[in-house]
Motif scaffolding. Structure first.
Motif, PDB file in Angstrom:
ATOM      1  N   MET A 290       0.832  -1.204   0.000  1.00 60.36           N
ATOM      2  CA  MET A 290       0.000   0.000   0.000  1.00 60.36           C
ATOM      3  C   MET A 290       0.868   1.254   0.000  1.00 60.36           C
ATOM      4  N   PHE A 291       1.925   1.281   0.813  1.00 62.10           N
ATOM      5  CA  PHE A 291       2.830   2.435   0.817  1.00 62.10           C
ATOM      6  C   PHE A 291       3.515   2.599  -0.542  1.00 62.10           C
TER       7      PHE A 291
ATOM      8  N   GLN B 209      -4.592  -4.947 -10.248  1.00 61.24           N
ATOM      9  CA  GLN B 209      -3.966  -5.374  -9.005  1.00 61.24           C
ATOM     10  C   GLN B 209      -2.528  -4.884  -8.989  1.00 61.24           C
ATOM     11  N   TYR B 210      -2.081  -4.431  -7.825  1.00 60.95           N
ATOM     12  CA  TYR B 210      -0.728  -3.908  -7.672  1.00 60.95           C
ATOM     13  C   TYR B 210       0.001  -4.739  -6.635  1.00 60.95           C
ATOM     14  N   ASN B 211       1.097  -5.378  -7.041  1.00 59.94           N
ATOM     15  CA  ASN B 211       1.877  -6.195  -6.113  1.00 59.94           C
ATOM     16  C   ASN B 211       3.336  -6.225  -6.563  1.00 59.94           C
ATOM     17  N   PRO B 212       4.093  -5.162  -6.274  1.00 57.01           N
ATOM     18  CA  PRO B 212       5.488  -5.121  -6.714  1.00 57.01           C
ATOM     19  C   PRO B 212       6.386  -6.153  -6.027  1.00 57.01           C
TER      20      PRO B 212
ATOM     21  N   ALA C  60       3.993   5.413  -5.723  1.00 61.61           N
ATOM     22  CA  ALA C  60       4.048   5.301  -7.181  1.00 61.61           C
ATOM     23  C   ALA C  60       3.012   6.162  -7.878  1.00 61.61           C
ATOM     24  N   VAL C  61       1.761   6.107  -7.406  1.00 56.99           N
ATOM     25  CA  VAL C  61       0.696   6.804  -8.131  1.00 56.99           C
ATOM     26  C   VAL C  61      -0.159   7.723  -7.263  1.00 56.99           C
ATOM     27  N   GLY C  62       0.000   7.656  -5.966  1.00 54.19           N
ATOM     28  CA  GLY C  62      -0.730   8.574  -5.105  1.00 54.19           C
ATOM     29  C   GLY C  62      -2.013   8.031  -4.505  1.00 54.19           C
ATOM     30  N   THR C  63      -2.721   7.160  -5.205  1.00 52.53           N
ATOM     31  CA  THR C  63      -3.971   6.619  -4.671  1.00 52.53           C
ATOM     32  C   THR C  63      -4.019   5.116  -4.900  1.00 52.53           C
ATOM     33  N   ALA C  64      -4.664   4.421  -3.989  1.00 51.88           N
ATOM     34  CA  ALA C  64      -4.845   2.975  -4.096  1.00 51.88           C
ATOM     35  C   ALA C  64      -5.931   2.582  -3.119  1.00 51.88           C
ATOM     36  N   TYR C  65      -6.450   1.387  -3.267  1.00 51.64           N
ATOM     37  CA  TYR C  65      -7.431   0.884  -2.322  1.00 51.64           C
ATOM     38  C   TYR C  65      -7.226  -0.612  -2.123  1.00 51.64           C
TER      39      TYR C  65
ATOM     40  N   SER D 262      -5.925  -7.423  -1.200  1.00 54.83           N
ATOM     41  CA  SER D 262      -4.974  -7.040  -2.245  1.00 54.83           C
ATOM     42  C   SER D 262      -5.057  -5.539  -2.461  1.00 54.83           C
ATOM     43  N   VAL D 263      -3.979  -4.973  -2.968  1.00 54.66           N
ATOM     44  CA  VAL D 263      -3.951  -3.543  -3.276  1.00 54.66           C
ATOM     45  C   VAL D 263      -4.290  -3.372  -4.751  1.00 54.66           C
ATOM     46  N   TRP D 264      -5.157  -2.412  -5.033  1.00 55.89           N
ATOM     47  CA  TRP D 264      -5.622  -2.148  -6.400  1.00 55.89           C
ATOM     48  C   TRP D 264      -5.408  -0.689  -6.758  1.00 55.89           C
TER      49      TRP D 264
END
Length: 107
Positions: free
Chosen positions: A8-9, A48-51, A14-19, A24-26
């Motif tokens: 989440m951080f 989905q965002y999972n680096p 990276a983009v400023g907003t997420a949920y 999972s982080v999107w």
């Protein structure tokens, strides 16, 4: 810091907003044009965002935050001397997450 918190951080950095949805982080697609296609979609506007597990997202972070890459490489080299299973990507994500956490703490 848990993997979800770290992710989440990183997303916020990276983009400023997420949920978060289903643990999972999107991200909204309109904000993310350089990342790979999603493994699973919540709706047509989210990815989905999972680096920690997606190399393209991980290296997009490295490109965006080169100072964290330099710090992560130094830490990774030191840890490789102790044990061979140190993950450079996780170290990079941890550095970006700590940077974002500090940014959010300061007024």
């Amino acid at each position: 810091m848990t993997d979800l918190e770290m992710t989440m951080f990183c997303a916020k950095a990276a983009v400023g907003t997420a949920y978060i949805h289903d643990s999972s982080v999107w991200l909204h697609c309109s904000k993310v044009l350089t990342f790979t296609e999603p493994r699973r979609e919540v709706n047509r506007y989210s990815v989905q965002y999972n680096p920690l597990h997606n190399d393209a997202q991980k290296w997009a972070l490295a490109e965006r935050f080169p100072e964290c890459l330099v710090e992560a490489l130094g830490h990774w080299r030191a840890m490789q001397a102790i044990h061979n299973d140190c993950d450079l990507g996780r170290t990079l994500c941890g550095c970006v997450a700590k940077m974002q956490q500090e940014k959010e703490r300061t007024p």
